[in-house]
Write a protein that holds these residues in place. Sequence first.
Motif, PDB file in Angstrom:
ATOM      1  N   SER A 278       6.855  21.733  -0.965  1.00 24.60           N
ATOM      2  CA  SER A 278       7.731  20.635  -0.535  1.00 24.60           C
ATOM      3  C   SER A 278       6.986  19.340  -0.263  1.00 24.60           C
ATOM      4  CB  SER A 278       8.534  21.039   0.710  1.00 24.60           C
ATOM      5  OG  SER A 278       7.680  21.377   1.780  1.00 24.60           O
ATOM      6  N   THR A 279       5.654  19.369  -0.247  1.00 20.25           N
ATOM      7  CA  THR A 279       4.919  18.103  -0.115  1.00 20.25           C
ATOM      8  C   THR A 279       5.105  17.226  -1.347  1.00 20.25           C
ATOM      9  OG1 THR A 279       2.844  18.922  -1.088  1.00 20.25           O
ATOM     10  CG2 THR A 279       3.168  19.282   1.260  1.00 20.25           C
ATOM     11  N   ARG A 280       5.644  17.820  -2.409  1.00 17.06           N
ATOM     12  CA  ARG A 280       5.877  17.085  -3.652  1.00 17.06           C
ATOM     13  C   ARG A 280       7.168  16.266  -3.592  1.00 17.06           C
ATOM     14  NH1 ARG A 280       5.949  20.126  -9.574  1.00 17.06           N
ATOM     15  NH2 ARG A 280       6.004  18.253 -10.886  1.00 17.06           N
ATOM     16  N   ASN A 281       7.967  16.435  -2.544  1.00 12.84           N
ATOM     17  CA  ASN A 281       9.262  15.746  -2.476  1.00 12.84           C
ATOM     18  C   ASN A 281       9.126  14.230  -2.558  1.00 12.84           C
ATOM     19  OD1 ASN A 281      10.556  18.164  -2.266  1.00 12.84           O
ATOM     20  ND2 ASN A 281      11.153  17.951  -0.134  1.00 12.84           N
ATOM     21  N   PHE A 282       8.332  13.645  -1.673  1.00  9.03           N
ATOM     22  CA  PHE A 282       8.236  12.190  -1.605  1.00  9.03           C
ATOM     23  C   PHE A 282       6.845  11.637  -1.904  1.00  9.03           C
ATOM     24  CE2 PHE A 282      12.378  12.307   0.424  1.00  9.03           C
ATOM     25  CZ  PHE A 282      12.952  11.125  -0.017  1.00  9.03           C
ATOM     26  N   ASN A 283       5.816  12.463  -1.822  1.00  8.94           N
ATOM     27  CA  ASN A 283       4.460  11.946  -2.035  1.00  8.94           C
ATOM     28  C   ASN A 283       4.251  11.298  -3.403  1.00  8.94           C
ATOM     29  OD1 ASN A 283       2.430  12.128   0.173  1.00  8.94           O
ATOM     30  ND2 ASN A 283       3.180  14.230   0.296  1.00  8.94           N
ATOM     31  N   PRO A 284       4.636  11.947  -4.519  1.00  3.77           N
ATOM     32  CA  PRO A 284       4.415  11.286  -5.817  1.00  3.77           C
ATOM     33  C   PRO A 284       5.179   9.972  -5.948  1.00  3.77           C
ATOM     34  CG  PRO A 284       4.889  13.628  -6.107  1.00  3.77           C
ATOM     35  CD  PRO A 284       5.196  13.297  -4.690  1.00  3.77           C
ATOM     36  N   LEU A 285       6.375   9.925  -5.398  1.00  2.22           N
ATOM     37  CA  LEU A 285       7.204   8.719  -5.495  1.00  2.22           C
ATOM     38  C   LEU A 285       6.627   7.589  -4.662  1.00  2.22           C
ATOM     39  CD1 LEU A 285      10.597  10.594  -5.070  1.00  2.22           C
ATOM     40  CD2 LEU A 285       9.459   9.986  -7.206  1.00  2.22           C
ATOM     41  N   ALA A 286       6.175   7.911  -3.448  1.00  3.47           N
ATOM     42  CA  ALA A 286       5.537   6.898  -2.611  1.00  3.47           C
ATOM     43  C   ALA A 286       4.281   6.374  -3.278  1.00  3.47           C
ATOM     44  CB  ALA A 286       5.212   7.481  -1.235  1.00  3.47           C
ATOM     45  N   ALA A 287       3.507   7.283  -3.882  1.00  2.19           N
ATOM     46  CA  ALA A 287       2.273   6.878  -4.560  1.00  2.19           C
ATOM     47  C   ALA A 287       2.552   5.916  -5.703  1.00  2.19           C
ATOM     48  CB  ALA A 287       1.533   8.116  -5.074  1.00  2.19           C
ATOM     49  N   MET A 288       3.632   6.143  -6.438  1.00  3.10           N
ATOM     50  CA  MET A 288       3.979   5.267  -7.553  1.00  3.10           C
ATOM     51  C   MET A 288       4.345   3.868  -7.073  1.00  3.10           C
ATOM     52  SD  MET A 288       6.278   7.839  -9.906  1.00  3.10           S
ATOM     53  CE  MET A 288       6.610   6.577 -11.157  1.00  3.10           C
ATOM     54  N   ALA A 289       4.960   3.781  -5.892  1.00  7.12           N
ATOM     55  CA  ALA A 289       5.491   2.503  -5.414  1.00  7.12           C
ATOM     56  C   ALA A 289       4.425   1.566  -4.866  1.00  7.12           C
ATOM     57  CB  ALA A 289       6.559   2.752  -4.347  1.00  7.12           C
ATOM     58  N   GLY A 290       3.284   2.100  -4.461  1.00  6.94           N
ATOM     59  CA  GLY A 290       2.257   1.268  -3.842  1.00  6.94           C
ATOM     60  C   GLY A 290       1.437   0.486  -4.858  1.00  6.94           C
ATOM     61  N   ARG A 291       1.169  -0.768  -4.563  1.00  6.18           N
ATOM     62  CA  ARG A 291       0.257  -1.554  -5.412  1.00  6.18           C
ATOM     63  C   ARG A 291      -1.176  -1.041  -5.268  1.00  6.18           C
ATOM     64  NH1 ARG A 291       4.127  -5.139  -3.435  1.00  6.18           N
ATOM     65  NH2 ARG A 291       5.312  -6.197  -5.088  1.00  6.18           N
ATOM     66  N   ILE A 292      -1.529  -0.623  -4.049  1.00  5.41           N
ATOM     67  CA  ILE A 292      -2.792   0.065  -3.796  1.00  5.41           C
ATOM     68  C   ILE A 292      -2.439   1.393  -3.138  1.00  5.41           C
ATOM     69  CG2 ILE A 292      -4.968   0.059  -2.526  1.00  5.41           C
ATOM     70  CD1 ILE A 292      -4.957  -2.971  -2.682  1.00  5.41           C
TER      71      ILE A 292
ATOM     72  N   PHE B 209       0.281  18.413  -5.761  1.00  5.24           N
ATOM     73  CA  PHE B 209       0.937  18.580  -4.471  1.00  5.24           C
ATOM     74  C   PHE B 209       1.456  20.005  -4.326  1.00  5.24           C
ATOM     75  CE2 PHE B 209       1.321  14.196  -5.868  1.00  5.24           C
ATOM     76  CZ  PHE B 209       0.808  13.503  -4.782  1.00  5.24           C
ATOM     77  N   SER B 210       1.480  20.490  -3.108  1.00  6.05           N
ATOM     78  CA  SER B 210       1.892  21.863  -2.846  1.00  6.05           C
ATOM     79  C   SER B 210       3.331  21.930  -2.347  1.00  6.05           C
ATOM     80  CB  SER B 210       0.970  22.505  -1.800  1.00  6.05           C
ATOM     81  OG  SER B 210       1.399  23.809  -1.471  1.00  6.05           O
TER      82      SER B 210
ATOM     83  N   PHE C 237       0.836  -1.182   0.000  1.00  5.28           N
ATOM     84  CA  PHE C 237       0.000   0.000   0.000  1.00  5.28           C
ATOM     85  C   PHE C 237       0.881   1.247   0.000  1.00  5.28           C
ATOM     86  CE2 PHE C 237      -2.528  -3.302   1.964  1.00  5.28           C
ATOM     87  CZ  PHE C 237      -3.808  -3.100   1.455  1.00  5.28           C
ATOM     88  N   ALA C 238       0.300   2.365  -0.408  1.00  3.93           N
ATOM     89  CA  ALA C 238       0.943   3.665  -0.271  1.00  3.93           C
ATOM     90  C   ALA C 238      -0.079   4.638   0.297  1.00  3.93           C
ATOM     91  CB  ALA C 238       1.477   4.176  -1.603  1.00  3.93           C
ATOM     92  N   LEU C 239       0.365   5.477   1.227  1.00 11.96           N
ATOM     93  CA  LEU C 239      -0.481   6.509   1.817  1.00 11.96           C
ATOM     94  C   LEU C 239       0.139   7.861   1.499  1.00 11.96           C
ATOM     95  CD1 LEU C 239      -1.017   4.990   5.396  1.00 11.96           C
ATOM     96  CD2 LEU C 239      -2.301   4.494   3.300  1.00 11.96           C
ATOM     97  N   VAL C 240      -0.634   8.753   0.874  1.00  5.18           N
ATOM     98  CA  VAL C 240      -0.097  10.058   0.490  1.00  5.18           C
ATOM     99  C   VAL C 240      -1.125  11.143   0.795  1.00  5.18           C
ATOM    100  CG1 VAL C 240       1.339   9.065  -1.319  1.00  5.18           C
ATOM    101  CG2 VAL C 240      -0.940   9.911  -1.894  1.00  5.18           C
ATOM    102  N   ARG C 241      -0.639  12.400   0.787  1.00  2.00           N
ATOM    103  CA  ARG C 241      -1.502  13.553   0.987  1.00  2.00           C
ATOM    104  C   ARG C 241      -1.266  14.548  -0.138  1.00  2.00           C
ATOM    105  NH1 ARG C 241      -3.367  16.241   6.419  1.00  2.00           N
ATOM    106  NH2 ARG C 241      -4.229  18.236   5.721  1.00  2.00           N
ATOM    107  N   ALA C 242      -2.362  15.029  -0.731  1.00  2.00           N
ATOM    108  CA  ALA C 242      -2.268  15.973  -1.841  1.00  2.00           C
ATOM    109  C   ALA C 242      -3.063  17.232  -1.524  1.00  2.00           C
ATOM    110  CB  ALA C 242      -2.789  15.340  -3.130  1.00  2.00           C
ATOM    111  N   ALA C 243      -2.644  18.340  -2.126  1.00  2.00           N
ATOM    112  CA  ALA C 243      -3.368  19.591  -1.955  1.00  2.00           C
ATOM    113  C   ALA C 243      -4.696  19.555  -2.699  1.00  2.00           C
ATOM    114  CB  ALA C 243      -2.514  20.759  -2.438  1.00  2.00           C
TER     115      ALA C 243
END
Length: 251
Positions: free
Chosen positions: A188-202, A185-186, A169-175
């Motif tokens: 510095s929230t863009r630093n890791f959120n998109p990458l974490a989102a890509m890595a999750g199967r769900i 993403f707003s 799973f991946a858990l992320v927060r977006a603006a």
Amino acid sequence: MDKVVATAAEAVADVRDGASLAVGGFGLSGVPNVLIGALYERGVGGLSVVSNNCGAMDTGLAVLLAAGRIGRVTASYIGGNKEFARQYLTGELELELIPQGTLAERLRAGGAGIPAFYTPAGVGTQVADGGLPWRYDGQGGVAVASPAKEVREFEGTGHVLERGIRTDFALVRAAKGDRHGNLVFSKSTRNFNPLAAMAGRITIAEVEELVEPGGIDPDAVHLPGIFVQRVVALTPEQVADKKIEQRTVSS
């Protein structure tokens, strides 16, 4: 195509004990606190977490950490979290500490279907040679150490082989997000959120502003909805609940 889920509890209902999670955020910025809180309420444990850091103060992943719900962490920064340091040094959890840029690329590569890649970061250190303490035995000794990694030379420079990361799973927060899962993403929230989102199967995204399809300019999308399976719209109170890690003032 409507990926909106009514509540955070419903969105994480199938996260089981022992699941692996990629979690977005950078310090206190862009951390999916509502989804993490829902996981805490579910009582799941033995989680393997991949994140830049494992929470700060009493927020984010620190909530799960303090409750003893995390068994393994893959991270690039653990400073400022005394409880994390205590659990690591006493052998209560396992830690794979890797360079920050390598962590970012391992998440991106996993999401892009790239099994491994070479990078010069870490060559000549224990990152490549092995021997980093992943788990202590509680008595000052090392119970589990990192293995050596393959090193090859390209154009006269050594490079270490690093593997892409995929999680359950991946858990992320977006603006901002729409019902199709497209996210913005707003700062510095863009630093890791998109990458974490890509890595999750769900991948589950909590969004501060939910708009209808077409409400986001296609050129403004930071993460396409193909990577997102569930969207949770936050309440105004949840959006406003943002803490400051290091409050500073000028004279």
